[in-house]
Design a protein around this motif. Sequence first.
Motif, PDB file in Angstrom:
ATOM      1  N   ARG A 229       6.112   1.540  -5.945  1.00 16.45           N
ATOM      2  CA  ARG A 229       5.486   2.791  -5.719  1.00 16.45           C
ATOM      3  C   ARG A 229       6.002   3.469  -4.279  1.00 16.45           C
ATOM      4  N   ALA A 230       6.075   2.563  -3.280  1.00 21.50           N
ATOM      5  CA  ALA A 230       6.696   3.146  -2.010  1.00 21.50           C
ATOM      6  C   ALA A 230       7.881   3.590  -2.241  1.00 21.50           C
TER       7      ALA A 230
ATOM      8  N   VAL B 176       1.364  -7.431  -8.386  1.00 21.76           N
ATOM      9  CA  VAL B 176       0.791  -6.317  -7.467  1.00 21.76           C
ATOM     10  C   VAL B 176       1.728  -6.054  -6.515  1.00 21.76           C
ATOM     11  N   ILE B 177       2.462  -7.131  -5.901  1.00 25.15           N
ATOM     12  CA  ILE B 177       3.454  -6.945  -4.710  1.00 25.15           C
ATOM     13  C   ILE B 177       4.575  -5.992  -5.359  1.00 25.15           C
TER      14      ILE B 177
ATOM     15  N   SER C 151       9.689  -2.781 -11.885  1.00 26.52           N
ATOM     16  CA  SER C 151       8.334  -1.699 -11.720  1.00 26.52           C
ATOM     17  C   SER C 151       8.819  -0.344 -11.362  1.00 26.52           C
TER      18      SER C 151
ATOM     19  N   VAL D  41       4.583  -4.025  -8.075  1.00 22.25           N
ATOM     20  CA  VAL D  41       4.343  -2.339  -8.029  1.00 22.25           C
ATOM     21  C   VAL D  41       4.309  -1.672  -6.628  1.00 22.25           C
ATOM     22  N   ARG D  42       3.635  -2.555  -5.790  1.00 22.79           N
ATOM     23  CA  ARG D  42       3.285  -1.603  -4.669  1.00 22.79           C
ATOM     24  C   ARG D  42       4.657  -1.320  -3.782  1.00 22.79           C
ATOM     25  N   TYR D  43       5.411  -2.144  -3.644  1.00 23.52           N
ATOM     26  CA  TYR D  43       6.893  -2.080  -3.173  1.00 23.52           C
ATOM     27  C   TYR D  43       7.698  -0.737  -4.132  1.00 23.52           C
TER      28      TYR D  43
END
Length: 178
Positions: free
Chosen positions: A12-13, A5-6, A96, A8-10
């Motif tokens: 995406r940003a 999750v971490i 990712s 993918v979030r990074y």
Amino acid sequence: MDLGVISVRYARALLKAALADRQEDELYRDMQKLSQSFLEVPELRFTIDNPMLVKDKKQALLETACGPDASLLAKRFIALVLKEDRGNALQFMAASYITLYRKHKNITRGKLITATSVSLEMKNRMKRLVENKTNGSVEFNTEVDKDIIGGFILEYDTYRMDATVKSKLRRIAAELKK
């Protein structure tokens, strides 16, 4: 929190920032080099995970892993990740980003495996075939595997076409055993 999750979030940003700066292609190359460095040099991960190594040294090491022409955005991203003590997830963040970039640009990975090397013309024909099927662009690789004896294996997305002599011989042997 979950490492996936971490990551993918990074990622995406990072993609959002890269798109805003129109640096997504350059950053894609940087993340590919970084990801490849993690795969080729397993010690890199252990070194980055080492709490005794100062962040400046980790930063320099990771920038080197991105290649000599690493973008400013890649360097800033690495610095942010290290500042937030997320260096252990950087390999997954790079992977990712690569996945998200390919999805955003409608890029499919394809591979042609043959018993002998193929001509550039044949490689391009197979690449066009995959591009027509996927309605997008294709990152296409060829690979030689003498064990398949003859024929070919074509892979892209979740599709796999096995037209090898080895698989046909296996099917014949299975039929004879019945």
